[in-house]
Design a protein around this motif. Structure first.
Motif, mmCIF file in Angstrom:
data_model
loop_
_atom_site.group_PDB
_atom_site.id
_atom_site.type_symbol
_atom_site.label_atom_id
_atom_site.label_comp_id
_atom_site.label_asym_id
_atom_site.label_seq_id
_atom_site.Cartn_x
_atom_site.Cartn_y
_atom_site.Cartn_z
ATOM 1 N N ALA A 120 10.378 -3.597 3.692
ATOM 2 C CA ALA A 120 10.288 -2.391 2.865
ATOM 3 C C ALA A 120 11.660 -2.003 2.317
ATOM 4 C CB ALA A 120 9.702 -1.242 3.679
ATOM 5 N N HIS A 121 12.688 -2.163 3.147
ATOM 6 C CA HIS A 121 14.064 -1.823 2.768
ATOM 7 C C HIS A 121 14.558 -2.728 1.630
ATOM 8 C CE1 HIS A 121 18.230 -0.411 3.925
ATOM 9 N NE2 HIS A 121 18.529 -1.520 3.270
ATOM 10 N N GLU A 122 14.456 -4.034 1.843
ATOM 11 C CA GLU A 122 14.981 -4.969 0.840
ATOM 12 C C GLU A 122 14.172 -4.909 -0.460
ATOM 13 O OE1 GLU A 122 17.776 -5.984 1.389
ATOM 14 O OE2 GLU A 122 17.857 -5.774 3.562
ATOM 15 N N LEU A 123 12.866 -4.685 -0.338
ATOM 16 C CA LEU A 123 12.042 -4.567 -1.535
ATOM 17 C C LEU A 123 12.440 -3.323 -2.336
ATOM 18 C CD1 LEU A 123 9.814 -6.395 -2.626
ATOM 19 C CD2 LEU A 123 8.144 -4.837 -1.618
ATOM 20 N N GLU A 152 0.836 -1.211 0.000
ATOM 21 C CA GLU A 152 0.000 0.000 0.000
ATOM 22 C C GLU A 152 0.868 1.257 0.000
ATOM 23 O OE1 GLU A 152 -2.745 -0.202 3.240
ATOM 24 O OE2 GLU A 152 -4.141 -1.531 2.164
ATOM 25 N N ALA A 153 1.945 1.244 0.770
ATOM 26 C CA ALA A 153 2.838 2.405 0.827
ATOM 27 C C ALA A 153 3.517 2.634 -0.517
ATOM 28 C CB ALA A 153 3.877 2.209 1.931
ATOM 29 N N TYR A 154 3.996 1.559 -1.120
ATOM 30 C CA TYR A 154 4.664 1.672 -2.417
ATOM 31 C C TYR A 154 3.691 2.162 -3.486
ATOM 32 C CZ TYR A 154 9.200 -0.511 -1.301
ATOM 33 O OH TYR A 154 10.454 -0.780 -0.830
ATOM 34 N N SER A 189 25.001 -2.038 -12.218
ATOM 35 C CA SER A 189 25.464 -2.130 -10.836
ATOM 36 C C SER A 189 25.677 -0.738 -10.254
ATOM 37 C CB SER A 189 26.764 -2.932 -10.782
ATOM 38 O OG SER A 189 27.228 -3.034 -9.467
ATOM 39 N N THR A 190 24.981 -0.457 -9.158
ATOM 40 C CA THR A 190 25.006 0.864 -8.535
ATOM 41 C C THR A 190 26.038 0.897 -7.415
ATOM 42 O OG1 THR A 190 22.637 0.939 -8.955
ATOM 43 C CG2 THR A 190 23.514 2.612 -7.504
ATOM 44 N N PRO A 191 26.861 1.946 -7.323
ATOM 45 C CA PRO A 191 27.779 2.043 -6.176
ATOM 46 C C PRO A 191 27.018 1.935 -4.863
ATOM 47 C CG PRO A 191 28.236 3.761 -7.793
ATOM 48 C CD PRO A 191 26.975 3.084 -8.239
ATOM 49 N N LEU A 192 27.657 1.388 -3.841
ATOM 50 C CA LEU A 192 26.980 1.125 -2.575
ATOM 51 C C LEU A 192 26.328 2.378 -1.998
ATOM 52 C CD1 LEU A 192 29.539 -1.232 -0.815
ATOM 53 C CD2 LEU A 192 27.362 -1.863 -1.831
ATOM 54 N N THR A 193 26.970 3.525 -2.170
ATOM 55 C CA THR A 193 26.433 4.757 -1.615
ATOM 56 C C THR A 193 25.054 5.081 -2.185
ATOM 57 O OG1 THR A 193 27.860 5.772 -3.262
ATOM 58 C CG2 THR A 193 28.567 5.915 -0.968
ATOM 59 N N LEU A 194 24.860 4.778 -3.464
ATOM 60 C CA LEU A 194 23.573 5.038 -4.110
ATOM 61 C C LEU A 194 22.667 3.823 -4.061
ATOM 62 C CD1 LEU A 194 24.995 7.021 -7.147
ATOM 63 C CD2 LEU A 194 23.783 7.974 -5.193
ATOM 64 N N ALA A 195 23.252 2.640 -3.834
ATOM 65 C CA ALA A 195 22.439 1.414 -3.760
ATOM 66 C C ALA A 195 21.483 1.464 -2.580
ATOM 67 C CB ALA A 195 23.348 0.188 -3.644
ATOM 68 N N GLU A 196 21.813 2.241 -1.542
ATOM 69 C CA GLU A 196 20.938 2.320 -0.374
ATOM 70 C C GLU A 196 19.805 3.339 -0.541
ATOM 71 O OE1 GLU A 196 20.865 0.240 2.035
ATOM 72 O OE2 GLU A 196 22.655 -0.817 1.391
ATOM 73 N N THR A 197 19.790 4.070 -1.653
ATOM 74 C CA THR A 197 18.787 5.126 -1.832
ATOM 75 C C THR A 197 17.376 4.560 -1.865
ATOM 76 O OG1 THR A 197 20.411 6.408 -3.092
ATOM 77 C CG2 THR A 197 18.108 7.086 -3.254
ATOM 78 N N ALA A 198 17.119 3.637 -2.796
ATOM 79 C CA ALA A 198 15.757 3.126 -2.959
ATOM 80 C C ALA A 198 15.306 2.316 -1.755
ATOM 81 C CB ALA A 198 15.676 2.271 -4.221
ATOM 82 N N SER A 199 16.240 1.647 -1.097
ATOM 83 C CA SER A 199 15.880 0.828 0.058
ATOM 84 C C SER A 199 15.439 1.710 1.230
ATOM 85 C CB SER A 199 17.064 -0.055 0.472
ATOM 86 O OG SER A 199 18.223 0.728 0.675
ATOM 87 N N VAL A 200 16.218 2.751 1.515
ATOM 88 C CA VAL A 200 15.866 3.642 2.620
ATOM 89 C C VAL A 200 14.621 4.462 2.263
ATOM 90 C CG1 VAL A 200 16.700 5.500 4.115
ATOM 91 C CG2 VAL A 200 18.271 3.717 3.392
ATOM 92 N N PHE A 201 14.478 4.811 0.988
ATOM 93 C CA PHE A 201 13.268 5.530 0.551
ATOM 94 C C PHE A 201 12.034 4.642 0.724
ATOM 95 C CE2 PHE A 201 10.366 7.739 -2.319
ATOM 96 C CZ PHE A 201 10.673 9.071 -2.076
ATOM 97 N N GLY A 202 12.170 3.356 0.431
ATOM 98 C CA GLY A 202 11.063 2.423 0.644
ATOM 99 C C GLY A 202 10.655 2.346 2.104
ATOM 100 N N GLU A 203 11.654 2.365 2.988
ATOM 101 C CA GLU A 203 11.355 2.409 4.427
ATOM 102 C C GLU A 203 10.604 3.686 4.786
ATOM 103 O OE1 GLU A 203 14.172 1.179 7.582
ATOM 104 O OE2 GLU A 203 15.607 1.052 5.935
#
Length: 606
Positions: free
Chosen positions: A397-400, A335-337, A418-432
């Protein structure tokens, strides 16, 4: 230039209960149907031949290829990366399901050795790319737009040029890589094989860490002391793994003339050292107004004179003990997504009904959680250890978020997705953040809002403060290892030196807490990975502020950022949002969101 995708690992402590509903398991058939599948044999045979013919066709000749020839060469290399990545994804995911299974461990090791042997003749490729003249490359990019697409890949490869060794040494190190991997496997298998006895119940590490979020303080203390006991019983193994891994890194860094132990991570993350230093300094300077201030509030809520380590993730006294079954968790996140953008819900939906998530806690299963992109013509797989607390919903939510990001970036192809780790966390934290905001909007009263806010603040402190403290610990560990072998007590002292500073004066630390560095997988698998979490959280906080201020058109820009994968530098990706991570004030903006939540919690007390 062979890219073998491995999981984005997240060391989020799980939580727990029974009767969680029908928890999904992976169906790995989209990779291979079994270790004896004819398609797997076919791909291994193809890979051996493709690597040999690639070396025959191109070794010593890259400088003479021209634009069309270089494009064809890169595309052939990309196909090799795809097949190698598919094989290792299958072997690795099977292993993570039951790391204590000797047959699965052998299968993964055998696959890794075969692929290492097959790809050794390809080591020349990146070395010769680094010898290409910059002006000649620019001319080729201008001549061939398809080749110009790969410019970011070549730029990142060429960033390693000052640290490149001789061709012979690079081949030797490539072959030796499987030996270093053995220490990671020893760590994984040791952790997965640990058993803990808490009040007569025997359990693995995930279930034991879960007890640190129980309402019963005696249960939390018993779990903490048992964790310390078992870690201490195995501390020599963990110290040996860390000493060896850190020494191996020191030798490689010295030969490669890396100025610091962190330089290699910054290069792989495509981020400047001064940007990371600005992030680190901003977070450390903010400890008093973030973690110190919040934990002082929590100390009062818990009615304690001082907090112990087992109180850090304790639920609040007014918090109802909630068990969120799997169907509820799925509904909350979906629902959030979907409320953010229906396209995001559509991208997330297959994870739940096509065997792309493995959720249950099982004996021997790897701890923590991750999203593994596999290869761009298959799909990601998400691993959880779901046990039914609100934090587990946030982990989902994070892993999704990682999974959605990986699906969108796949269209870039194997070398650019392949996204650098610094940017790889963007969508995961945004999902949270999306899931949290949805839950906050639905709070039925101030008491529930307070519990949700406090939970989010704790998650953000764990993501930002705790991870920067981890980063400082690693910096100290690698610096100290360069001076000589470290005893378990030496490592424990370094660990404790960052704990009080980051958590603040509300805490005391029990005897035995000095061993709690032992179970963090990032220190072994990906040295200096941890600052990526704080980077991602600060970035998302700034992004979310932009979304709140001006939501029109935000979704399209956000999707374009995720689709870009690793094809752009962070400056290019953030420019459409008016953000710049190289501006020191940028991090203060992100941290101010956490501080604002704490302000609201303090106001509720008034």
């Amino acid at each position: 230039m062979i890219h073998l995708p491995f999981p984005v690992r997240d060391a989020n402590a799980a939580s727990g209960a029974d009767n969680l509903g029908d928890l999904p398991e992976w169906n790995l058939d989209d990779l291979y149907t079994g270790e004896d599948a004819p398609e797997l044999t076919r791909d291994l045979d193809w890979l051996e031949g493709a690597c040999a013919s690639f070396a025959t066709d191109y070794e010593g000749k890259l400088g003479d290829l021209g634009a069309d020839g270089l494009l064809k060469c890169i595309e052939r290399n990309e196909k090799i990366s795809n097949i190698a990545g598919r094989i290792m994804s299958y072997a690795g995911l099977r292993y993570y399901q039951v790391t204590t299974d000797g047959e699965r461990a052998k299968f993964m090791s055998d696959c890794q050795e075969k692929i290492t042997n097959f790809t050794t003749p390809l080591v020349f490729f990146t070395l010769e790319l680094n010898r290409l003249d910059a002006d000649a490359l620019k001319a080729m990019y201008a001549e061939n737009a398809d080749l110009a697409r790969y410019a970011p890949v070549i730029r990142r490869i060429q960033a390693m040029k000052p640290h490149q060794l001789s061709d012979e040494l690079e081949k030797f190190l490539h072959d030796l890589g499987v030996v270093g991997d053995a220490w990671e496997r020893l760590f994984d298998e040791t952790i997965a094989g640990l058993t803990f006895d808490v009040d007569g119940d025997e359990m693995g590490i995930e279930a034991t860490l879960n007890l640190l979020t129980e309402q019963d303080r005696n249960k939390r203390e018993a779990a903490s002391r048992e964790l310390a006991r078992v870690f201490q019983d195995n501390i020599k193994v963990f110290a040996r793994v860390h000493n060896t891994s850190a020494k191996e890194k020191e030798v490689l860094d010295r030969w490669r003339n890396m100025p610091t132990a962190q330089t290699g991570r910054h290069l792989s993350n495509d981020v400047e050292a001064e940007v990371v230093e600005a992030l680190r300094n901003a977070v450390v300077a903010a400890y008093p107004k973030l973690s110190h201030r919040y934990y002082e509030l929590k100390r009062k809520w818990l009615g304690l004179d001082t907090m112990q380590v087992w109180d850090r993730n304790a639920p609040l006294p007014m918090e109802e003990t909630r068990v969120i079954d799997w169907p509820q968790a799925q509904k909350m996140v979906m629902e959030a997504y979907s409320a953010f953008d229906p396209r995001m819900g559509d991208l997330a939906d297959p994870f739940f009904n096509k065997g792309w998530i493995d959720a249950a806690v099982k004996p021997g299963k790897a701890p923590g959680a991750f999203a593994h992109p596999t290869v761009t013509n298959v799909h990601p797989y998400v691993m959880l250890n779901y046990l039914g607390k609100p934090r587990d919903v946030m982990t989902l939510a994070h892993e999704l978020g990682h999974g959605v990001h990986q699906v969108l970036a796949a269209e870039q192809g194997e070398l650019l997705s392949s996204t650098p780790l610094t940017l790889a966390e963007t969508a995961s934290v945004f999902g949270e953040m999306l899931t949290f905001r949805k839950m906050l909007d639905g709070a039925k009263d101030q008491a529930e809002r307070k519990v949700l806010l406090a939970g989010k603040v704790e998650d953000m402190i764990n993501t930002v403060v705790r991870q920067i403290a981890f980063y400082d610990f690693e910096c100290k560990l690698h610096a100290a290892r360069r001076e000589g072998e470290l005893t378990p007590e030496d490592i424990g002292a370094l660990w404790m030196s960052v704990q009080g500073e980051s958590l603040g004066p509300a805490f005391e630390f029990m005897d035995g807490y000095e061993t709690f560095w032992a179970y963090i997988p990032h220190f072994v698998h990906s040295p200096f990975y941890v600052y990526a979490y704080a980077f991602g959280d600060g970035l998302v906080n700034a992004l979310y502020a932009v979304y709140e201020e001006n939501p029109d058109g935000f979704q399209d820009k956000y999707f374009d950022m995720l689709k870009a994968g690793g094809s752009m530098h962070h400056k290019e990706l953030l420019a459409p949002f008016g953000l710049d991570a190289s501006d020191p004030a940028f991090w203060d903006k992100g941290l101010s969101m956490i501080s604002g939540f704490i302000d609201e919690l303090e106001a509720m007390e008034g």
